[in-house]
Scaffold this motif. Structure first.
Motif, PDB file in Angstrom:
ATOM      1  N   THR A 156      -9.522   4.841  -2.216  1.00 30.13           N
ATOM      2  CA  THR A 156      -8.830   5.034  -0.948  1.00 30.13           C
ATOM      3  C   THR A 156      -9.496   4.221   0.159  1.00 30.13           C
ATOM      4  O   THR A 156     -10.701   4.326   0.381  1.00 30.13           O
ATOM      5  N   THR A 166      -3.968   5.121  -0.398  1.00 30.38           N
ATOM      6  CA  THR A 166      -4.499   6.473  -0.483  1.00 30.38           C
ATOM      7  C   THR A 166      -4.269   6.998  -1.891  1.00 30.38           C
ATOM      8  O   THR A 166      -3.127   7.020  -2.370  1.00 30.38           O
ATOM      9  N   GLY A 217      -4.121  -5.614   7.177  1.00 31.62           N
ATOM     10  CA  GLY A 217      -4.511  -4.519   6.304  1.00 31.62           C
ATOM     11  C   GLY A 217      -3.345  -3.664   5.853  1.00 31.62           C
ATOM     12  O   GLY A 217      -2.316  -3.572   6.532  1.00 31.62           O
ATOM     13  N   THR A 218      -3.518  -3.025   4.699  1.00 28.78           N
ATOM     14  CA  THR A 218      -2.531  -2.081   4.179  1.00 28.78           C
ATOM     15  C   THR A 218      -3.285  -0.887   3.603  1.00 28.78           C
ATOM     16  O   THR A 218      -4.285  -1.034   2.909  1.00 28.78           O
ATOM     17  N   GLN A 219      -2.801   0.305   3.932  1.00 26.60           N
ATOM     18  CA  GLN A 219      -3.499   1.537   3.555  1.00 26.60           C
ATOM     19  C   GLN A 219      -3.168   1.912   2.116  1.00 26.60           C
ATOM     20  O   GLN A 219      -1.985   1.955   1.728  1.00 26.60           O
ATOM     21  N   ARG A 249     -11.861  -4.136   1.165  1.00 26.21           N
ATOM     22  CA  ARG A 249     -11.405  -2.810   1.525  1.00 26.21           C
ATOM     23  C   ARG A 249     -12.435  -2.143   2.409  1.00 26.21           C
ATOM     24  O   ARG A 249     -13.631  -2.440   2.345  1.00 26.21           O
ATOM     25  N   VAL A 280      -8.400   1.016   3.539  1.00 29.39           N
ATOM     26  CA  VAL A 280      -7.502  -0.022   4.021  1.00 29.39           C
ATOM     27  C   VAL A 280      -7.913  -1.316   3.319  1.00 29.39           C
ATOM     28  O   VAL A 280      -9.096  -1.671   3.311  1.00 29.39           O
ATOM     29  N   TYR A 281      -6.938  -1.979   2.747  1.00 36.35           N
ATOM     30  CA  TYR A 281      -7.189  -3.203   1.991  1.00 36.35           C
ATOM     31  C   TYR A 281      -6.742  -4.406   2.810  1.00 36.35           C
ATOM     32  O   TYR A 281      -5.630  -4.419   3.360  1.00 36.35           O
ATOM     33  N   TYR A 282      -7.609  -5.399   2.869  1.00 33.28           N
ATOM     34  CA  TYR A 282      -7.366  -6.619   3.637  1.00 33.28           C
ATOM     35  C   TYR A 282      -7.494  -7.848   2.737  1.00 33.28           C
ATOM     36  O   TYR A 282      -8.317  -7.857   1.821  1.00 33.28           O
ATOM     37  N   GLY A 300       0.805  -1.194   0.000  1.00 29.41           N
ATOM     38  CA  GLY A 300       0.000   0.000   0.000  1.00 29.41           C
ATOM     39  C   GLY A 300       0.848   1.257   0.000  1.00 29.41           C
ATOM     40  O   GLY A 300       2.079   1.201   0.114  1.00 29.41           O
ATOM     41  N   ARG A 340     -16.915  -2.624   5.361  1.00 27.17           N
ATOM     42  CA  ARG A 340     -15.922  -3.367   4.586  1.00 27.17           C
ATOM     43  C   ARG A 340     -16.624  -4.017   3.399  1.00 27.17           C
ATOM     44  O   ARG A 340     -17.707  -4.590   3.540  1.00 27.17           O
TER      45      ARG A 340
END
Length: 115
Positions: A90, A112, A108-110, A38, A92-94, A9, A45
């Motif tokens: 944009t 933006t 998770g990874t952000q 996300r 947080v992706y899981y 991310g 989510r």
């Protein structure tokens, strides 16, 4: 115990690309389906893309043609290639894998998307 670790991310301009990775501590991706989800601030989510053990894929309409989910079983890793990114991506992706009797989530990874 299965552990999932997302990475990749960051901050990207609209129209840009990112590749997310989800690495598993076991070979679980060989046997069970995996999803990328996300969650944007203030929103629920949502499921973005899925890949089965046989590598069949599916996408939510909003990312079709822009995102590609894939996996490398030898590396125990699932990827989400994201292109033509928009500010509304944009979040947080899981990643999540559906195991036997339970699901496993990463931290998770952000992502933006902003100019």
């Amino acid at each position: 115990q299965v552990q999932l670790v997302e990475s990749g991310g960051g901050l990207v301009q609209p129209g840009g690309s990112l590749r997310l990775s989800c690495a598993a501590s076991t070979s679980i991706f060989n046997f069970f389906p995996v999803g990328w989800y996300r969650q944007a601030p203030g929103k629920q989510r949502e499921l973005v893309a899925t890949i089965t053990s046989g590598s069949s894929t599916n996408y939510v309409d909003s990312v079709k043609g822009r995102f590609t989910i894939s996996k490398d079983n030898a590396k125990n890793t699932v990827y989400l290639q994201m292109s033509s990114l928009k500010p509304e991506d944009t979040a947080v992706y899981y990643c999540k894998v559906e195991g036997i009797g339970r699901d496993y989530w990463g931290q998770g990874t952000q992502v933006t998307v902003s100019s």
